[in-house]
Design a protein around this motif. Structure first.
Motif, short mmCIF file in Angstrom:
data_model
loop_
_atom_site.label_atom_id
_atom_site.label_comp_id
_atom_site.label_asym_id
_atom_site.label_seq_id
_atom_site.Cartn_x
_atom_site.Cartn_y
_atom_site.Cartn_z
N ASP A 1 -21.63 24.47 15.28
CA ASP A 1 -21.33 23.70 14.07
C ASP A 1 -20.81 22.33 14.48
O ASP A 1 -19.64 22.17 14.81
N THR B 1 -19.01 17.76 18.81
CA THR B 1 -17.72 18.20 18.27
C THR B 1 -16.66 17.12 18.48
O THR B 1 -16.85 16.18 19.28
N PRO C 1 -19.90 18.47 13.51
CA PRO C 1 -19.59 17.67 12.33
C PRO C 1 -20.14 16.25 12.39
O PRO C 1 -19.88 15.46 11.49
N SER D 1 -16.98 10.58 10.77
CA SER D 1 -17.24 11.98 10.42
C SER D 1 -16.26 12.47 9.35
O SER D 1 -15.09 12.10 9.35
N ASP E 1 -25.92 14.99 7.35
CA ASP E 1 -25.46 15.96 6.34
C ASP E 1 -26.64 16.48 5.52
O ASP E 1 -26.74 17.69 5.25
#
Length: 341
Positions: free
Chosen positions: A284, A149, A286, A183, A268
């Motif tokens: 989650d 994160t 990124p 990111s 991704d």
């Protein structure tokens, strides 16, 4: 066997290997006083927008964290970190080995919140017996965090303001800094970090280098005789050129940022594949670290063909694992994993 175990499972970018060969026969001064270290430092200063920043090259992340923290703290001080912080869990007590306690605080998705740190500092100084306690002498964060994160610019500003209010240094572990900067959606730049942090390091080991981290002091705050402290820790590389050549290459023609972007792009695609196939995500993230929850039987089957990293037990029947992409991950590897899944 496919490997998504970590982001340092491959050697070095070819351009670095080529430069090491090209410069191999040159006779150069030692201990980081060579021309390649000097050129690398100038390029890093330019990227940071801090022409007067002091840059030092060290060989690895644990050594860097231990040395920077030990050099900046007095004997009676400890360092504040998230409970999940790298210095708290995965450095085998390296900071404590120097005599400094890691003061762990609750986190939110791997991040320290300003309110949590402020509450601790107020409680500490509000305790009439605080002279009998370990003084909080620094705030440590990593960006990205152990959970992949990222801090927002506003969060960094708040933490920086708090540290300056209490006159303690604000330190960022940047082992995966390139992946954070590249990111999608981040509003944090390298000049932002150079302005808001008292010291941080730019990771090379996990981003294209054979080894090496670049420590950056941006506010005329390098500890006195820092080179001597590095040597006392057994971390001063006689052939400092090895680090200088690598970082000079990484910060030529934007190579560091370009190869960092590869980790994000391949991550991704992998995240999309995992979602399509119904794998539940633990968090989650990124960046390039992907955390999913697997049934234990499924995990054992997968491990026969794919290297992944154990993270934690979800429950008796499920395990959280991490898959990591890197500067060197090829789309062909992602497609091969798609077939296996």
């Amino acid at each position: 066997m496919l490997s998504f175990e970590c982001d340092y499972n491959k050697g070095a970018h070819n351009r670095i290997l080529e430069r090491l060969l090209e410069t191999n026969e040159e006779s150069l001064s030692g201990y980081g006083s060579d021309k390649y270290c000097a050129m690398a430092k100038e390029k890093i200063r330019a990227y940071c927008g801090k022409p007067e920043a002091e840059v030092h090259f060290l060989t690895g992340g644990t050594q860097t964290n231990q040395i920077v923290i030990d050099a900046l703290l007095t004997k009676y001080q400890g360092v504040i970190a998230a409970e999940t912080g790298h210095v708290s869990i995965h450095e085998a007590g390296a900071v404590e080995f120097t005599g400094h306690k890691v003061i762990t605080l609750p986190h939110l998705n791997g991040k320290l919140k300003t309110g949590t740190v402020r509450e601790y500092l107020e409680r500490f100084y509000g305790d009439e017996n605080h002279e009998h306690m370990v003084f909080p002498g620094m705030v440590y964060i990593s960006h990205p965090t152990e959970y992949g994160t990222l801090y927002s610019l506003e969060e960094l500003k708040e933490l920086s303001k708090l540290c300056r209010e209490y006159k303690i240094p604000f330190y960022m572990d940047g082992a995966r800094l390139g992946y954070g900067l590249m990111s999608h959606g981040t509003d944090v730049t390298l000049p932002d970090i150079a302005e808001l942090l008292d010291v941080f390091y730019i990771g090379g080991t996990k981003i294209g280098a054979l080894c090496g981290e670049a420590v950056v002091f941006t506010h005329h705050n390098t500890p006195k005789y820092f080179l001597t402290t590095v040597k006392q820790h057994g971390a001063l590389l006689a052939k400092g050129r090895l680090l200088g050549v690598q970082f000079d290459t990484l910060f030529t023609d934007n190579l560091y940022m370009e190869i960092s972007r590869n980790a994000i792009e391949t991550a991704d695609v992998l995240k999309k594949i995992l979602r399509e196939k119904g794998y539940p995500f633990f968090i989650d993230s990124p960046t390039n670290q992907i955390f999913i929850v697997l049934e234990n039987e499924r995990l054992e089957s997968l491990k026969k063909q794919v290297k992944v990293s154990f993270w934690e037990k979800a429950d008796e029947e499920h395990t959280v694992v991490r898959l990591a992409t890197s500067w060197a991950t090829a789309m062909e590897e992602i497609e091969a994993l798609r077939e296996l899944l």
